[in-house]
Design a protein around this motif. Structure first.
Motif, PDB file in Angstrom:
ATOM      1  N   UNK A 135       0.830  -1.202   0.000  1.00  0.00           N
ATOM      2  CA  UNK A 135       0.000   0.000   0.000  1.00  0.00           C
ATOM      3  C   UNK A 135       0.871   1.262   0.000  1.00  0.00           C
ATOM      4  N   UNK A 136       1.985   1.200   0.724  1.00  0.00           N
ATOM      5  CA  UNK A 136       2.906   2.332   0.788  1.00  0.00           C
ATOM      6  C   UNK A 136       3.523   2.589  -0.598  1.00  0.00           C
ATOM      7  N   UNK A 137       3.896   1.505  -1.303  1.00  0.00           N
ATOM      8  CA  UNK A 137       4.458   1.658  -2.644  1.00  0.00           C
ATOM      9  C   UNK A 137       3.421   2.238  -3.615  1.00  0.00           C
ATOM     10  N   UNK A 138       2.192   1.736  -3.552  1.00  0.00           N
ATOM     11  CA  UNK A 138       1.140   2.249  -4.429  1.00  0.00           C
ATOM     12  C   UNK A 138       0.895   3.727  -4.171  1.00  0.00           C
ATOM     13  N   UNK A 139       0.888   4.115  -2.912  1.00  0.00           N
ATOM     14  CA  UNK A 139       0.675   5.524  -2.573  1.00  0.00           C
ATOM     15  C   UNK A 139       1.801   6.390  -3.127  1.00  0.00           C
ATOM     16  N   UNK A 140       3.038   5.891  -3.038  1.00  0.00           N
ATOM     17  CA  UNK A 140       4.181   6.635  -3.563  1.00  0.00           C
ATOM     18  C   UNK A 140       4.070   6.791  -5.073  1.00  0.00           C
ATOM     19  N   UNK A 141       3.623   5.752  -5.783  1.00  0.00           N
ATOM     20  CA  UNK A 141       3.449   5.836  -7.230  1.00  0.00           C
ATOM     21  C   UNK A 141       2.344   6.822  -7.594  1.00  0.00           C
ATOM     22  N   UNK A 142       1.262   6.793  -6.863  1.00  0.00           N
ATOM     23  CA  UNK A 142       0.132   7.680  -7.145  1.00  0.00           C
ATOM     24  C   UNK A 142       0.490   9.147  -6.907  1.00  0.00           C
ATOM     25  N   UNK A 143       1.461   9.369  -6.031  1.00  0.00           N
ATOM     26  CA  UNK A 143       1.879  10.742  -5.752  1.00  0.00           C
ATOM     27  C   UNK A 143       2.382  11.409  -7.026  1.00  0.00           C
ATOM     28  N   UNK A 144       3.043  10.650  -7.897  1.00  0.00           N
ATOM     29  CA  UNK A 144       3.609  11.203  -9.120  1.00  0.00           C
ATOM     30  C   UNK A 144       2.719  10.989 -10.331  1.00  0.00           C
ATOM     31  N   UNK A 145       1.702  10.158 -10.237  1.00  0.00           N
ATOM     32  CA  UNK A 145       0.764   9.906 -11.320  1.00  0.00           C
ATOM     33  C   UNK A 145      -0.629   9.790 -10.721  1.00  0.00           C
ATOM     34  N   UNK A 146      -1.133  10.852 -10.130  1.00  0.00           N
ATOM     35  CA  UNK A 146      -2.387  10.756  -9.395  1.00  0.00           C
ATOM     36  C   UNK A 146      -3.613  10.457 -10.250  1.00  0.00           C
ATOM     37  N   UNK A 147      -3.670  10.950 -11.520  1.00  0.00           N
ATOM     38  CA  UNK A 147      -4.865  10.764 -12.328  1.00  0.00           C
ATOM     39  C   UNK A 147      -5.024   9.314 -12.782  1.00  0.00           C
ATOM     40  N   UNK A 148      -3.946   8.681 -13.174  1.00  0.00           N
ATOM     41  CA  UNK A 148      -4.033   7.329 -13.732  1.00  0.00           C
ATOM     42  C   UNK A 148      -2.743   6.578 -13.429  1.00  0.00           C
ATOM     43  N   UNK A 149      -2.601   6.058 -12.253  1.00  0.00           N
ATOM     44  CA  UNK A 149      -1.356   5.392 -11.905  1.00  0.00           C
ATOM     45  C   UNK A 149      -1.147   4.106 -12.693  1.00  0.00           C
ATOM     46  N   UNK A 150       0.058   3.937 -13.184  1.00  0.00           N
ATOM     47  CA  UNK A 150       0.490   2.706 -13.846  1.00  0.00           C
ATOM     48  C   UNK A 150      -0.381   2.293 -15.030  1.00  0.00           C
ATOM     49  N   UNK A 151      -0.659   3.222 -15.916  1.00  0.00           N
ATOM     50  CA  UNK A 151      -1.415   2.872 -17.113  1.00  0.00           C
ATOM     51  C   UNK A 151      -0.581   1.942 -17.992  1.00  0.00           C
ATOM     52  N   UNK A 152      -1.241   1.023 -18.646  1.00  0.00           N
ATOM     53  CA  UNK A 152      -0.581   0.113 -19.573  1.00  0.00           C
ATOM     54  C   UNK A 152      -0.930   0.541 -20.982  1.00  0.00           C
ATOM     55  N   UNK A 153       0.021   0.426 -21.899  1.00  0.00           N
ATOM     56  CA  UNK A 153      -0.237   0.844 -23.271  1.00  0.00           C
ATOM     57  C   UNK A 153      -0.549  -0.321 -24.185  1.00  0.00           C
ATOM     58  N   UNK A 154      -0.077  -1.517 -23.901  1.00  0.00           N
ATOM     59  CA  UNK A 154      -0.402  -2.695 -24.695  1.00  0.00           C
ATOM     60  C   UNK A 154       0.283  -2.767 -26.043  1.00  0.00           C
ATOM     61  N   UNK A 155       1.273  -1.928 -26.306  1.00  0.00           N
ATOM     62  CA  UNK A 155       1.925  -1.907 -27.615  1.00  0.00           C
ATOM     63  C   UNK A 155       2.678  -3.210 -27.908  1.00  0.00           C
ATOM     64  N   UNK A 156       3.511  -3.737 -26.988  1.00  0.00           N
ATOM     65  CA  UNK A 156       4.206  -4.988 -27.307  1.00  0.00           C
ATOM     66  C   UNK A 156       3.244  -6.139 -27.614  1.00  0.00           C
ATOM     67  N   UNK A 157       2.174  -6.239 -26.847  1.00  0.00           N
ATOM     68  CA  UNK A 157       1.190  -7.287 -27.104  1.00  0.00           C
ATOM     69  C   UNK A 157       0.525  -7.117 -28.456  1.00  0.00           C
TER      70      UNK A 157
END
Length: 183
Positions: A10-32
């Motif tokens: 939960x602490x790691x997720x919160x840290x990630x959301x701090x820098x990408x609050x609108x859409x954390x960890x979006x995937x683009x799917x390009x390689x697939x």
């Protein structure tokens, strides 16, 4: 390692959301997409605003985009049916570029790391640049673009000139537009 416990995760997720609050960890799917040719709606960065979204379905707009490109290339008068696979490769690569650009429009082309005070390019930028290079090469091979068309016209002129020089044109008629070769 704090990530092994639930509190650590939960602490790691919160840290990630701090820098990408609108859409954390979006995937683009390009390689697939590049491997399979499929782009499921649920992996799209525009899924929440897409009017054709269907969970588990393939992207409607990407399919249409590829079909339009393939049809337009095949409609060129000098492109033959045996070139269809090359037109499909071009369409897929251009769709890959479109996917990259959709991702960049949401996430940007750089990653800002506030903790280390660094800015770096998205890893997807190298894939994007490679796809653009491949598209240019395929377009050139298909005779698409000013330089490629000029080369095609020069090759056509050379064939007419060779026919005239070899006397293969038995009735000695001048082919329209080649008068300059006789000078």
């Amino acid at each position: 390692m704090a990530a092994k416990t639930e509190a650590g995760k939960q602490k790691q997720k919160a840290a990630l959301r701090e820098y990408r609050p609108e859409a954390p960890n979006l995937k683009h799917g390009v390689p697939g997409f590049l491997q399979s040719g499929l782009h499921p709606c649920n992996k799209c960065v525009k899924a929440s605003v897409c009017d054709k979204y269907q969970k588990g379905a393939d992207c409607y707009y990407l399919n249409q985009y590829q079909k339009i490109i393939e049809d337009r290339v095949m409609d060129l008068e000098y492109v033959e049916e045996q070139d269809r696979m090359m037109a499909q490769v071009l369409a897929k690569d251009m769709a890959g570029i479109a996917l990259c650009e959709m991702y960049f429009s949401v996430e940007g082309m750089v990653i800002r790391d506030g903790r280390k005070k660094q800015v770096s390019a998205q890893p997807l930028v190298s894939t994007y640049n490679e796809l653009k290079r491949q598209v240019r090469q395929t377009m050139q091979a298909l005779g698409i673009g000013p330089a490629a068309r000029a080369k095609l016209k020069m090759e056509q002129v050379n064939v007419v000139k060779q026919i005239n020089e070899l006397g293969l044109d038995e009735d000695n008629t001048v082919v329209e537009g080649t008068e300059f070769l006789d000078e």
